[in-house]
Design a protein around this motif. Structure first.
Motif, PDB file in Angstrom:
ATOM      1  N   VAL A   1      46.573  -3.658 -62.814  1.00 35.52           N
ATOM      2  CA  VAL A   1      45.489  -4.219 -62.016  1.00 35.52           C
ATOM      3  C   VAL A   1      44.401  -3.163 -61.879  1.00 35.52           C
ATOM      4  CG1 VAL A   1      44.834  -4.972 -59.689  1.00 35.52           C
ATOM      5  CG2 VAL A   1      46.928  -5.861 -60.747  1.00 35.52           C
ATOM      6  N   ARG A   2      43.155  -3.584 -61.989  1.00 32.57           N
ATOM      7  CA  ARG A   2      42.054  -2.661 -61.725  1.00 32.57           C
ATOM      8  C   ARG A   2      41.625  -2.826 -60.276  1.00 32.57           C
ATOM      9  NH1 ARG A   2      36.126  -2.870 -64.491  1.00 32.57           N
ATOM     10  NH2 ARG A   2      36.094  -4.784 -63.259  1.00 32.57           N
ATOM     11  N   ALA A   3      41.676  -1.739 -59.511  1.00 37.37           N
ATOM     12  CA  ALA A   3      41.280  -1.756 -58.102  1.00 37.37           C
ATOM     13  C   ALA A   3      39.759  -1.812 -57.998  1.00 37.37           C
ATOM     14  CB  ALA A   3      41.824  -0.518 -57.399  1.00 37.37           C
ATOM     15  N   PRO A   4      39.229  -2.195 -56.837  1.00 40.19           N
ATOM     16  CA  PRO A   4      37.768  -2.241 -56.659  1.00 40.19           C
ATOM     17  C   PRO A   4      37.069  -0.917 -56.937  1.00 40.19           C
ATOM     18  CG  PRO A   4      38.843  -3.454 -54.904  1.00 40.19           C
ATOM     19  CD  PRO A   4      39.936  -2.778 -55.678  1.00 40.19           C
ATOM     20  N   ASP A   5      37.759   0.203 -56.764  1.00 39.76           N
ATOM     21  CA  ASP A   5      37.137   1.504 -57.024  1.00 39.76           C
ATOM     22  C   ASP A   5      37.186   1.896 -58.498  1.00 39.76           C
ATOM     23  OD1 ASP A   5      39.802   2.133 -57.380  1.00 39.76           O
ATOM     24  OD2 ASP A   5      39.900   3.615 -55.756  1.00 39.76           O
ATOM     25  N   GLY A   6      37.697   1.024 -59.356  1.00 40.84           N
ATOM     26  CA  GLY A   6      37.738   1.278 -60.787  1.00 40.84           C
ATOM     27  C   GLY A   6      39.019   1.913 -61.274  1.00 40.84           C
ATOM     28  N   LYS A   7      39.886   2.358 -60.361  1.00 42.50           N
ATOM     29  CA  LYS A   7      41.151   2.950 -60.788  1.00 42.50           C
ATOM     30  C   LYS A   7      42.133   1.862 -61.210  1.00 42.50           C
ATOM     31  CE  LYS A   7      40.602   7.059 -57.921  1.00 42.50           C
ATOM     32  NZ  LYS A   7      41.180   7.934 -56.862  1.00 42.50           N
ATOM     33  N   LEU A   8      43.067   2.230 -62.061  1.00 47.21           N
ATOM     34  CA  LEU A   8      44.063   1.291 -62.568  1.00 47.21           C
ATOM     35  C   LEU A   8      45.399   1.545 -61.884  1.00 47.21           C
ATOM     36  CD1 LEU A   8      43.317   1.420 -66.415  1.00 47.21           C
ATOM     37  CD2 LEU A   8      42.270  -0.018 -64.664  1.00 47.21           C
ATOM     38  N   LEU A   9      46.112   0.471 -61.609  1.00 46.98           N
ATOM     39  CA  LEU A   9      47.444   0.555 -61.020  1.00 46.98           C
ATOM     40  C   LEU A   9      48.405  -0.181 -61.939  1.00 46.98           C
ATOM     41  CD1 LEU A   9      46.096  -0.211 -57.529  1.00 46.98           C
ATOM     42  CD2 LEU A   9      47.528   1.791 -57.944  1.00 46.98           C
ATOM     43  N   ALA A  10      49.260   0.579 -62.614  1.00 45.75           N
ATOM     44  CA  ALA A  10      50.293  -0.005 -63.461  1.00 45.75           C
ATOM     45  C   ALA A  10      51.589  -0.048 -62.658  1.00 45.75           C
ATOM     46  CB  ALA A  10      50.478   0.814 -64.732  1.00 45.75           C
ATOM     47  N   TYR A  11      52.347  -1.124 -62.829  1.00 43.59           N
ATOM     48  CA  TYR A  11      53.523  -1.303 -61.987  1.00 43.59           C
ATOM     49  C   TYR A  11      54.664  -1.908 -62.803  1.00 43.59           C
ATOM     50  CZ  TYR A  11      51.753  -6.094 -61.963  1.00 43.59           C
ATOM     51  OH  TYR A  11      51.308  -7.321 -62.349  1.00 43.59           O
ATOM     52  N   GLY A  12      55.855  -1.768 -62.256  1.00 45.89           N
ATOM     53  CA  GLY A  12      57.055  -2.309 -62.885  1.00 45.89           C
ATOM     54  C   GLY A  12      58.263  -1.827 -62.117  1.00 45.89           C
ATOM     55  N   TYR A  13      59.262  -1.325 -62.815  1.00 46.11           N
ATOM     56  CA  TYR A  13      60.416  -0.776 -62.103  1.00 46.11           C
ATOM     57  C   TYR A  13      60.946   0.442 -62.833  1.00 46.11           C
ATOM     58  CZ  TYR A  13      63.649  -3.137 -65.410  1.00 46.11           C
ATOM     59  OH  TYR A  13      64.335  -3.551 -66.528  1.00 46.11           O
ATOM     60  N   CYS A  14      61.674   1.248 -62.075  1.00 48.08           N
ATOM     61  CA  CYS A  14      62.295   2.435 -62.652  1.00 48.08           C
ATOM     62  C   CYS A  14      63.734   2.550 -62.152  1.00 48.08           C
ATOM     63  CB  CYS A  14      61.502   3.699 -62.317  1.00 48.08           C
ATOM     64  SG  CYS A  14      61.400   4.062 -60.558  1.00 48.08           S
ATOM     65  N   THR A  15      64.562   3.162 -62.954  1.00 48.97           N
ATOM     66  CA  THR A  15      65.943   3.455 -62.577  1.00 48.97           C
ATOM     67  C   THR A  15      66.116   4.965 -62.501  1.00 48.97           C
ATOM     68  OG1 THR A  15      66.650   3.430 -64.895  1.00 48.97           O
ATOM     69  CG2 THR A  15      66.788   1.357 -63.684  1.00 48.97           C
ATOM     70  N   ASN A  16      67.050   5.389 -61.658  1.00 48.37           N
ATOM     71  CA  ASN A  16      67.289   6.826 -61.439  1.00 48.37           C
ATOM     72  C   ASN A  16      66.011   7.543 -61.025  1.00 48.37           C
ATOM     73  OD1 ASN A  16      70.149   7.087 -62.036  1.00 48.37           O
ATOM     74  ND2 ASN A  16      69.598   6.605 -64.151  1.00 48.37           N
ATOM     75  N   CYS A  17      65.285   6.901 -60.113  1.00 50.86           N
ATOM     76  CA  CYS A  17      64.055   7.497 -59.597  1.00 50.86           C
ATOM     77  C   CYS A  17      64.237   7.919 -58.142  1.00 50.86           C
ATOM     78  CB  CYS A  17      62.895   6.520 -59.732  1.00 50.86           C
ATOM     79  SG  CYS A  17      62.383   6.238 -61.439  1.00 50.86           S
ATOM     80  N   GLY A  18      65.474   8.291 -57.782  1.00 50.62           N
ATOM     81  CA  GLY A  18      65.747   8.802 -56.451  1.00 50.62           C
ATOM     82  C   GLY A  18      66.664   7.926 -55.639  1.00 50.62           C
ATOM     83  N   ARG A  19      66.946   6.713 -56.125  1.00 53.59           N
ATOM     84  CA  ARG A  19      67.797   5.805 -55.359  1.00 53.59           C
ATOM     85  C   ARG A  19      68.812   5.113 -56.264  1.00 53.59           C
ATOM     86  NH1 ARG A  19      63.100   6.344 -52.661  1.00 53.59           N
ATOM     87  NH2 ARG A  19      62.007   5.416 -54.420  1.00 53.59           N
TER      88      ARG A  19
END
Length: 487
Positions: free
Chosen positions: A200-218
């Motif tokens: 998603v592109r935020a209003p300030d122009g930055k990009l936010l990529a998302y999904g999931y991760c394993t073994n990321c601390g939990r």
């Protein structure tokens, strides 16, 4: 590790059943009005509002095995670009080779000046490997950034790649290394595994990529994951942990919970709402429970949301969350929850609103819910909220139960009541004339001057289609002459 307290809201079971049953009685009006009205295809786009691009069936002497449609964007000049995964027999088994980008002019014609005559293959690495695609965003000057992930069978499984194209489809050499950037560093350690779902592109122009991760601390189960990227392609290290955020929990028995992020939106205060589901293995009827997490602009958990920063929404059955959208008036979150398919359940979608404080808005729709469940089944893939707060949903509908599908769109007022000014009853089905390609599934949407631009894939019936056609639908909007955004 102690269990994190859970904020859970439960809809009354009887209300869900009653609303779902009443939805079966609604009839969907097919498009075909004599005059083009609000909600009808826009005749200034490709003559009938529907643009088609048949992907090639062979490339470099190899069969094209699969193409998808993962994202759509409208550039500054009104042209429309889409991105999807493109797979041939050349690389791996059932692995995508590249991102396939197609472009239409603002009038709906295939842009022959773009790439290979209207389309272009984009490889995330210097050499073709195994590339998946998660989205496309416009940039100033009618350019675009393609965002994808390079796949591997070894940890971390996927790494992000960004490719910037100019308006003609050529690489923009001012971006990264000859137009490409790969993000290979992350703070979670060598055992972390990642899978990216969208961007998603935020209003300030930055990009936010998302999904999931394993073994990321939990533990080894899936956690929500977000990474924020500056407009120049660098990771925003002022966000979360060196630019990354993961979110995960344990249950009351100290068991880690599988939690998968599938949608993201940014509100008017820069807060980031991540949506998805957690899986409940103790209750076979509730395998997918919708959930929301809200982050502050710096990536920290926003505990003013539901008192914890996160919210589970207890619905009847098992659900996935394909899309969310922010209500611009009060930063409420519009959520679409598709019921997970089983042999005894007709596909459908529940739409509801969560207030900015994390409570459910029971005044929305009927007892807090709007049911979009028509004919022999329907699903929502994308949501958008106009500036006047009317809500647009897009996806697919099965008109006959015979394996065929059509594009589907609905529009609601901010109250959750279907908007009768949208094709007369608030819902519409759209069919493309594309030969035998009668499985027509909309997968992504954006707004252009408040006009919905909906894209998806058209294929013949059967498990292994032999052709793939991109379909782009642009709808008319009663706001075109009110907001000043369109000529």
């Amino acid at each position: 590790m102690p269990a994190i307290p859970t904020a859970t809201t439960t809809f009354p079971r009887g209300a869900i059943r009653a609303i779902a049953l009443s939805a079966f009685a609604l009839l969907l009006a097919a498009s075909g009005n004599a005059m083009a009205d609000d909600g009808d295809p826009d005749p200034t786009f490709s003559g009938d509002g529907k643009a088609l691009f048949p992907w090639p069936t062979t490339y470099s002497g190899m069969d094209v095995l699969q193409v998808s449609t993962e994202g759509v964007a409208v550039l500054g000049d009104g042209s429309v670009v889409t991105v999807g995964a493109f797979d041939t027999a050349s690389v791996g088994d059932d692995d995508f080779d590249a991102c396939g980008v197609a472009k239409f002019t603002s009038s709906g014609a295939v842009d022959a000046a773009f790439g290979l005559g209207g389309w272009q293959l984009v490889h995330l690495e210097a050499q073709p490997f195994k590339d998946d695609c998660i989205g496309i965003v416009p940039t100033p000057g009618n350019g675009m950034i393609v965002v994808g992930a390079t796949e591997s069978m070894t940890l971390p499984y996927e790494t992000l790649g960004l490719v910037k194209l100019r308006a003609d489809g050529t690489l923009d050499p001012t971006f990264g290394n000859g137009g490409k950037i790969r993000i290979t560093s992350q703070p979670f350690g060598a055992n972390a595994g990642m899978l990216f779902h969208g961007v998603v592109r935020a209003p300030d122009g930055k990009l936010l990529a998302y999904g999931y991760c394993t073994n990321c601390g939990r533990g080894s189960f899936e956690d929500f994951m977000v990474v924020r990227i500056n407009a120049n392609g660098s990771v925003d290290t002022g966000f979360g942990n060196a630019g990354w955020v993961s979110f995960g929990r344990t249950d009351a028995s100290d068991h880690y919970l599988p939690e998968v992020a599938t949608a993201l939106a940014v509100d008017t205060h820069g807060r980031i709402v991540v949506a998805g589901h957690r899986e409940d293995y103790d209750d076979q009827d509730d395998r997918g429970i919708p959930m929301l997490v809200r982050l502050l602009p710096n990536g920290q958990l926003d505990t003013s949301f539901a008192g914890t920063g996160f919210l589970d929404i207890d619905l009847l059955g098992s659900y996935a969350v394909p899309a969310i959208a922010i209500d611009p008036y009060n930063d409420g979150v519009i959520v679409a929850a598709n019921i997970n398919l089983t042999s005894s359940v007709t596909p459908g979608t529940l739409v509801f609103r969560v207030r900015r404080d994390g409570s459910l808005d029971t005044n929305f729709g009927d007892s807090g819910l709007v049911v979009l469940q028509y004919e022999d089944g329907s699903n929502v893939a994308a949501l958008a909220v106009r500036q006047d707060r009317r809500i647009v949903a897009a996806g697919w509908i099965d008109p006959t139960g015979a394996g065929t599908r059509s594009f589907f769109a609905a529009r609601m007022h901010s109250t959750g009541v279907l908007d009768a000014t949208f094709d007369g009853n608030g819902v519409n089905r759209y069919t493309f004339s594309a030969g035998t390609a009668d499985v027509q599934v909309a997968t992504t949407m954006t707004l252009s001057g408040e006009r919905p631009v909906i894209a998806g894939l058209l294929t013949p019936t059967g498990p292994f289609p032999d052709s793939y056609t991109l379909g782009v639908l642009r709808l008319q909007s009663d706001a075109i002459f009110e907001d000043g955004l369109d000529p």
